[in-house]
Design an enzyme around this catalytic site. Structure first.
Site, PDB file in Angstrom:
ATOM      1  N   HIS A  16      28.584  18.733 -13.143  1.00 40.30           N
ATOM      2  CA  HIS A  16      29.085  19.096 -11.819  1.00 40.30           C
ATOM      3  C   HIS A  16      29.144  17.843 -10.945  1.00 40.30           C
ATOM      4  O   HIS A  16      29.361  17.928  -9.755  1.00 40.30           O
ATOM      5  CB  HIS A  16      28.206  20.191 -11.200  1.00 40.30           C
ATOM      6  CG  HIS A  16      28.319  21.505 -11.927  1.00 40.30           C
ATOM      7  ND1 HIS A  16      28.974  22.591 -11.408  1.00 40.30           N
ATOM      8  CD2 HIS A  16      27.901  21.886 -13.157  1.00 40.30           C
ATOM      9  CE1 HIS A  16      28.932  23.596 -12.285  1.00 40.30           C
ATOM     10  NE2 HIS A  16      28.278  23.181 -13.343  1.00 40.30           N
ATOM     11  N   GLY A  19      31.670  11.930 -10.162  1.00 35.71           N
ATOM     12  CA  GLY A  19      31.737  10.542 -10.641  1.00 35.71           C
ATOM     13  C   GLY A  19      31.643  10.489 -12.163  1.00 35.71           C
ATOM     14  O   GLY A  19      32.421   9.804 -12.830  1.00 35.71           O
ATOM     15  N   GLU A  47      18.704  24.283 -15.286  1.00 34.78           N
ATOM     16  CA  GLU A  47      17.611  23.396 -14.864  1.00 34.78           C
ATOM     17  C   GLU A  47      17.427  22.331 -15.929  1.00 34.78           C
ATOM     18  O   GLU A  47      17.456  22.648 -17.128  1.00 34.78           O
ATOM     19  CB  GLU A  47      16.303  24.206 -14.804  1.00 34.78           C
ATOM     20  CG  GLU A  47      16.120  25.054 -13.573  1.00 34.78           C
ATOM     21  CD  GLU A  47      15.780  24.195 -12.357  1.00 34.78           C
ATOM     22  OE1 GLU A  47      15.076  23.184 -12.506  1.00 34.78           O
ATOM     23  OE2 GLU A  47      16.235  24.553 -11.261  1.00 34.78           O
ATOM     24  N   ASP A  76      23.431  13.020 -19.700  1.00 38.14           N
ATOM     25  CA  ASP A  76      22.250  12.924 -18.839  1.00 38.14           C
ATOM     26  C   ASP A  76      21.940  11.441 -18.738  1.00 38.14           C
ATOM     27  O   ASP A  76      21.876  10.743 -19.752  1.00 38.14           O
ATOM     28  CB  ASP A  76      21.065  13.697 -19.395  1.00 38.14           C
ATOM     29  CG  ASP A  76      20.043  13.945 -18.286  1.00 38.14           C
ATOM     30  OD1 ASP A  76      20.401  14.577 -17.279  1.00 38.14           O
ATOM     31  OD2 ASP A  76      18.897  13.471 -18.402  1.00 38.14           O
ATOM     32  N   PHE A 157      29.856   5.144  -8.696  1.00 36.24           N
ATOM     33  CA  PHE A 157      29.132   6.232  -8.031  1.00 36.24           C
ATOM     34  C   PHE A 157      27.630   5.956  -8.139  1.00 36.24           C
ATOM     35  O   PHE A 157      27.219   4.953  -8.706  1.00 36.24           O
ATOM     36  CB  PHE A 157      29.510   7.592  -8.647  1.00 36.24           C
ATOM     37  CG  PHE A 157      29.043   7.776 -10.069  1.00 36.24           C
ATOM     38  CD1 PHE A 157      29.774   7.245 -11.121  1.00 36.24           C
ATOM     39  CD2 PHE A 157      27.875   8.476 -10.367  1.00 36.24           C
ATOM     40  CE1 PHE A 157      29.353   7.395 -12.438  1.00 36.24           C
ATOM     41  CE2 PHE A 157      27.447   8.637 -11.674  1.00 36.24           C
ATOM     42  CZ  PHE A 157      28.188   8.093 -12.706  1.00 36.24           C
ATOM     43  N   GLY A 158      26.851   6.864  -7.597  1.00 42.63           N
ATOM     44  CA  GLY A 158      25.386   6.790  -7.725  1.00 42.63           C
ATOM     45  C   GLY A 158      24.832   5.424  -7.325  1.00 42.63           C
ATOM     46  O   GLY A 158      25.125   4.901  -6.246  1.00 42.63           O
ATOM     47  N   ASP A 160      25.453   2.513  -8.605  1.00 46.59           N
ATOM     48  CA  ASP A 160      26.297   1.379  -9.019  1.00 46.59           C
ATOM     49  C   ASP A 160      26.249   0.185  -8.065  1.00 46.59           C
ATOM     50  O   ASP A 160      26.207  -0.964  -8.522  1.00 46.59           O
ATOM     51  CB  ASP A 160      27.757   1.829  -9.187  1.00 46.59           C
ATOM     52  CG  ASP A 160      28.020   2.469 -10.545  1.00 46.59           C
ATOM     53  OD1 ASP A 160      27.173   2.301 -11.450  1.00 46.59           O
ATOM     54  OD2 ASP A 160      29.051   3.144 -10.687  1.00 46.59           O
ATOM     55  N   HIS A 185      26.186   1.787 -20.003  1.00 43.45           N
ATOM     56  CA  HIS A 185      25.337   2.698 -20.775  1.00 43.45           C
ATOM     57  C   HIS A 185      26.173   3.869 -21.304  1.00 43.45           C
ATOM     58  O   HIS A 185      26.075   4.248 -22.459  1.00 43.45           O
ATOM     59  CB  HIS A 185      24.206   3.187 -19.874  1.00 43.45           C
ATOM     60  CG  HIS A 185      24.649   3.715 -18.533  1.00 43.45           C
ATOM     61  ND1 HIS A 185      25.534   3.041 -17.729  1.00 43.45           N
ATOM     62  CD2 HIS A 185      24.377   4.872 -17.871  1.00 43.45           C
ATOM     63  CE1 HIS A 185      25.774   3.732 -16.632  1.00 43.45           C
ATOM     64  NE2 HIS A 185      25.080   4.858 -16.701  1.00 43.45           N
ATOM     65  N   ARG A 186      27.054   4.420 -20.438  1.00 37.18           N
ATOM     66  CA  ARG A 186      27.878   5.573 -20.829  1.00 37.18           C
ATOM     67  C   ARG A 186      28.883   5.148 -21.905  1.00 37.18           C
ATOM     68  O   ARG A 186      29.104   5.856 -22.867  1.00 37.18           O
ATOM     69  CB  ARG A 186      28.583   6.117 -19.576  1.00 37.18           C
ATOM     70  CG  ARG A 186      29.297   7.431 -19.772  1.00 37.18           C
ATOM     71  CD  ARG A 186      29.550   8.137 -18.445  1.00 37.18           C
ATOM     72  NE  ARG A 186      28.306   8.530 -17.808  1.00 37.18           N
ATOM     73  CZ  ARG A 186      27.771   7.891 -16.768  1.00 37.18           C
ATOM     74  NH1 ARG A 186      28.388   6.894 -16.179  1.00 37.18           N
ATOM     75  NH2 ARG A 186      26.610   8.296 -16.285  1.00 37.18           N
TER      76      ARG A 186
HETATM   77  P1  IMP Z   1      21.813  13.651 -14.044  1.00 40.32           P
HETATM   78  O1  IMP Z   1      22.107  13.031 -15.399  1.00 40.32           O
HETATM   79  O2  IMP Z   1      22.834  14.660 -13.669  1.00 40.32           O
HETATM   80  O3  IMP Z   1      20.405  14.095 -13.939  1.00 40.32           O
HETATM   81  O4  IMP Z   1      22.029  12.523 -12.941  1.00 40.32           O
HETATM   82  C1  IMP Z   1      21.945  11.190 -13.227  1.00 40.32           C
HETATM   83  C2  IMP Z   1      21.981  10.364 -11.968  1.00 40.32           C
HETATM   84  O5  IMP Z   1      21.793   8.998 -12.363  1.00 40.32           O
HETATM   85  C3  IMP Z   1      23.315  10.400 -11.258  1.00 40.32           C
HETATM   86  O6  IMP Z   1      23.361  11.344 -10.253  1.00 40.32           O
HETATM   87  C4  IMP Z   1      23.404   8.983 -10.688  1.00 40.32           C
HETATM   88  O7  IMP Z   1      22.753   8.891  -9.483  1.00 40.32           O
HETATM   89  C5  IMP Z   1      22.635   8.139 -11.688  1.00 40.32           C
HETATM   90  N1  IMP Z   1      23.593   7.529 -12.604  1.00 40.32           N
HETATM   91  C6  IMP Z   1      23.858   7.875 -13.876  1.00 40.32           C
HETATM   92  N2  IMP Z   1      24.837   7.117 -14.399  1.00 40.32           N
HETATM   93  C7  IMP Z   1      25.216   6.285 -13.413  1.00 40.32           C
HETATM   94  C8  IMP Z   1      26.216   5.272 -13.332  1.00 40.32           C
HETATM   95  O8  IMP Z   1      26.994   4.995 -14.260  1.00 40.32           O
HETATM   96  N3  IMP Z   1      26.267   4.642 -12.164  1.00 40.32           N
HETATM   97  C9  IMP Z   1      25.463   4.903 -11.106  1.00 40.32           C
HETATM   98  N4  IMP Z   1      24.546   5.854 -11.105  1.00 40.32           N
HETATM   99  C10 IMP Z   1      24.414   6.542 -12.269  1.00 40.32           C
END
Ligand code: IMP
Length: 211
Positions: A16, A19, A47, A76, A157-158, A160, A185-186
């Site tokens: 959801h 980014g 959850e 994740d 996003f996040g 970065d 990483h992704r």
């Molecule tokens: P979740 O995997 O949904 O629990 O959330 C992971 C969180 O890690 C995201 O909301 C981002 O804040 C952060 N995150 C994960 N991958 C990235 C990225 O590629 N760039 C920046 N923040 C990331």
């Protein structure tokens, strides 16, 4: 051996987070699949109760595949600081509070770091593909670098804007998306996923789609 998706298959992207959805769709683009977001399908967001990234990705992919009746891909991921013992890590999303405010999350990280000399940081990512019958395949990737403050750049996003990967001067927030996609990483987890589970690319087909 993991099952491979056929070209043209619809795949639920079990996130959801807009980014992440955008990045996963960009990474999937060459594979001729038909991605649809879990949000668009109105699927529930479980959850995240597992103890590691792979466990949470698997859980999210399985819930979406079972509820949607189609293969589902979940991510994740998280941001870690050596000086904070790996935090925020698994709890990266939660550091942004209920509004998922990452300006706030980055400020909290910077405050926790203070003037600690160890700025080593990394992003981790687990990707899991699940089928409605319960089969799953999971992959992991990580990128190392260091944290900077104040944050720089409007892209991504996040977290970065506060992360500079090894060998670069720009933050992920400043970088061209294609450059982030080459080293993130992704992207690393995605490379392993593609080798095992995505349709094989025809090396004779160019970007125009013609041989
Ligand atoms: P979740 O995997 O949904 O629990 O959330 C992971 C969180 O890690 C995201 O909301 C981002 O804040 C952060 N995150 C994960 N991958 C990235 C990225 O590629 N760039 C920046 N923040 C990331």
């Amino acid at each position: 051996m993991a099952r491979r998706l056929e070209p043209g298959t619809r795949v639920i992207i079990a996130t959801h987070n807009r980014g992440k959805f955008r990045e996963i769709v960009e990474l999937l683009a060459p594979y001729r699949l038909d991605p649809v977001s879990a949000g668009e399908l109105g699927l529930p967001e479980p959850e995240e109760t597992a103890e590691d990234f792979v466990g949470n990705a698997r859980l999210k992919a399985l819930v979406a595949a079972r509820a949607g009746g189609e293969a589902a891909l979940a991510d994740d991921s998280g941001f870690s600081l050596a000086a904070l013992g790996g935090a925020p890590g698994l709890y990266s999303a939660r550091w942004g509070g209920p509004a998922k405010d990452f300006a706030l999350a980055m400020r909290r990280v910077a405050e926790a770091l203070g003037d600690h000399p160890d700025r080593r940081a990394w992003f981790s990512c687990a990707l899991s593909l699940a089928w409605p019958d319960g089969e799953t395949a999971s992959f992991f990737g990580r990128v190392e670098g260091h944290a900077v403050w104040p944050p720089r750049g409007e892209r991504g996003f996040g977290y970065d804007p506060m992360f500079v990967p090894l060998g670069a001067d720009e933050t992920f927030g400043e970088m061209e998306p294609a450059r982030k996609h080459a080293i993130s990483h992704r992207a690393r987890a995605f490379e392993a996923l593609a080798a095992a589970c995505l349709p094989l690319l025809d090396p004779h087909i160019g970007e125009t789609g013609k041989r």
